[in-house]
Design a protein around this motif. Sequence first.
Motif, mmCIF file in Angstrom:
data_model
loop_
_atom_site.group_PDB
_atom_site.id
_atom_site.type_symbol
_atom_site.label_atom_id
_atom_site.label_comp_id
_atom_site.label_asym_id
_atom_site.label_seq_id
_atom_site.Cartn_x
_atom_site.Cartn_y
_atom_site.Cartn_z
ATOM 1 N N SER A 1 0.818 -1.211 0.000
ATOM 2 C CA SER A 1 0.000 0.000 0.000
ATOM 3 C C SER A 1 0.852 1.261 0.000
ATOM 4 O O SER A 1 0.351 2.347 -0.237
ATOM 5 N N THR A 2 2.130 1.123 0.275
ATOM 6 C CA THR A 2 3.039 2.264 0.116
ATOM 7 C C THR A 2 4.221 1.784 -0.735
ATOM 8 O O THR A 2 4.417 0.573 -0.909
ATOM 9 N N ASN B 1 6.887 6.748 1.400
ATOM 10 C CA ASN B 1 5.628 6.572 2.146
ATOM 11 C C ASN B 1 4.396 6.874 1.301
ATOM 12 O O ASN B 1 3.287 6.899 1.825
ATOM 13 N N GLU C 1 1.423 6.278 -1.557
ATOM 14 C CA GLU C 1 0.676 5.149 -2.118
ATOM 15 C C GLU C 1 1.046 5.054 -3.598
ATOM 16 O O GLU C 1 0.993 6.073 -4.291
ATOM 17 N N LYS D 1 -10.156 2.630 1.997
ATOM 18 C CA LYS D 1 -8.900 3.230 1.546
ATOM 19 C C LYS D 1 -7.965 3.514 2.719
ATOM 20 O O LYS D 1 -8.394 4.059 3.737
ATOM 21 N N TYR D 2 -6.709 3.171 2.549
ATOM 22 C CA TYR D 2 -5.706 3.441 3.582
ATOM 23 C C TYR D 2 -5.159 4.851 3.406
ATOM 24 O O TYR D 2 -4.853 5.265 2.288
ATOM 25 N N PRO E 1 -2.093 6.966 4.327
ATOM 26 C CA PRO E 1 -0.758 6.827 4.918
ATOM 27 C C PRO E 1 -0.265 8.120 5.588
ATOM 28 O O PRO E 1 0.470 8.899 4.985
ATOM 29 N N ASN F 1 -2.418 -0.210 7.100
ATOM 30 C CA ASN F 1 -2.130 -0.501 5.693
ATOM 31 C C ASN F 1 -2.453 -1.971 5.408
ATOM 32 O O ASN F 1 -2.343 -2.820 6.291
ATOM 33 N N PRO F 2 -2.895 -2.247 4.165
ATOM 34 C CA PRO F 2 -3.393 -3.595 3.864
ATOM 35 C C PRO F 2 -2.441 -4.724 4.235
ATOM 36 O O PRO F 2 -2.882 -5.785 4.654
ATOM 37 N N LEU F 3 -1.127 -4.460 4.094
ATOM 38 C CA LEU F 3 -0.195 -5.545 4.440
ATOM 39 C C LEU F 3 -0.222 -5.829 5.941
ATOM 40 O O LEU F 3 -0.185 -6.981 6.370
ATOM 41 N N MET G 1 -4.332 -12.791 2.806
ATOM 42 C CA MET G 1 -3.821 -12.121 1.607
ATOM 43 C C MET G 1 -4.979 -11.727 0.686
ATOM 44 O O MET G 1 -5.005 -10.626 0.124
ATOM 45 N N ARG H 1 -7.428 -3.517 -0.909
ATOM 46 C CA ARG H 1 -6.557 -2.635 -1.689
ATOM 47 C C ARG H 1 -7.197 -2.282 -3.041
ATOM 48 O O ARG H 1 -7.002 -1.202 -3.581
ATOM 49 N N THR I 1 -9.879 1.012 -6.612
ATOM 50 C CA THR I 1 -9.529 0.818 -8.025
ATOM 51 C C THR I 1 -10.729 0.315 -8.810
ATOM 52 O O THR I 1 -11.019 0.804 -9.910
#
Lengths: 275, 266
Positions: free
Chosen positions: A94-95, A132, A134, B8-9, B11, B131-133, B158, B165, B169
């Motif tokens: 995501s980043t 950092n 996206e 949506k993340y 950051p 964040n998705p991860l 996953m 994620r 989109t």
Amino acid sequence: MSLIVIRNVSYAYNETRNAVDGVSFDVKKGDYVTIIGHNGSGKSTLAKLIAGLLPIKEGKIIVEGKEVNEENIAEIRTRLGIVFQNPDNQFIGSTVKDDIAFGLENKQVRSQDMDAIIKEYAEKVGLTAFLNYEPQNLSGGQKQRVAIAGILAMKPDIIIFDEATSMLDPKGKKEIKKLMYDLAASGDDITIISITHDIEEVLQSDDCIVLNRGKLFMHDKPEKVFEDAEKLRQIELDVPFIEKVREVFAKRKIRLKANDLEGMVEELCRSGSKH
Amino acid sequence: MSNLVFGKYIPIDSLMHKLDPRAKLIGLFLMIAAVFVPKSWWIFLLIALLLSIALLLAKIGIRMIVQSFKPMIMMMIFLLVINSLTVRTGDILFTIGTFAVYKDAILNTMFVIVRLLLMISITTLLTATTNPLDLTLGIEWLLTPLKVIHFPAHEVAMMVSIALRFIPTIIEETMRIMNAQKSRGVDFENGKLSEKISAILSLIVPLFSVAFERAYELADAMEARGYVPGAERTRYHVLKFRFLDFLFMFICTAILAVSILSRFYL
């Protein structure tokens, strides 16, 4: 010794015709090889076969002495990276830094070593300030640079660019092509296979492969390939502007030897001053 | 469609972003459970207040939260209509011609809508700050006990992470296809039912086609970067519980406890 050996490789998506049909060639270590041909000529299929993303049903591909098959593919993939056409469809993180880390995690690099590697390769592709961010919010060229950094971080010996510039604007194209040329000239012995429609890029490569309807049509140094412009025109492929200029002058019995436009102008000026 | 925020993340650096994803997952699951228990408006107010503090700490603007409600507006109207038609208890609030709308119908709808809005806010808080991860890691950790019965915990985590994620989109893709079809004369708003079905089909078919294409390409990209489902991997983000994580989970547990007790005492 050849780094990649491709022997009589064929692949068909359906029974109508082979997408790749009995292709054989070798790629030497450190070479910059371009593969050209029309859409549907089998270029991307061949790239996927080399990367083990499609099963090889006929013929064989050997990468660094190991045959591409289910048994060896995991090991081969640690040495081979592929940059795809659409930058939006290849992000997992995501980043930017998470995305670069994805390959490292798969390669089982120690967590504490990852930050330094990520920074090193982000710097190499000029994305230190974007770690950092996206990936979706970056420009097309920057997105492809993230994808390239993710692959470079895995320290591959071979990178395949599958029409990596075709969806980019002129600025993005220029950025990625420069990065590709820099990688080829870096002395890191990275072998580059670039699938492209950009005839000007072909001139920068060491070796050029022309595919037509799945078959190997030509394989030679780029200048040799373009010397036979008529043969390329038979399959409706274009020749670089510089070769067109050479052809026009050749018809007027003026032979130009230079391989770039400036050199040609120089030659013409010299021959003009003699007269 | 850059204003689409659900899933949506964001950051940025905030206290909520710094929390361990496992603590956030557990805490926010408890919060969602707490939203479904009470029948008192005071408890909803308390949850909303604490949630607002969490959103402030996460540096998530009210505008983003309101935007995340937008896709639910039609569902809320639908709920109101259905409840008005079916709930016939309590005092009559007002009449439209011969049709009476009862107080319970409106109250029931309000309860459902408030629960829904709180749930969306909680989910937005989770996805915007994780964040998705990291979310994948958290979900995987929560599902780890199920590995005993050969449950593919990592693969499921996953898939969830990739689905999250790709939400923005795919929504963007939907709008793009809708605009393309509109420019070719497809009318999504007017017309008979059969015409509307045909219009929606003209959206769904290319959308699925594009989604599958994206999925195949992403799978190729993941495989090419050495991803093997189920194989051993190291982690860039190593998860570690800290005091703040325990405090967060404690607060969420307390909210659930208060919510349960309110059923008996309020």
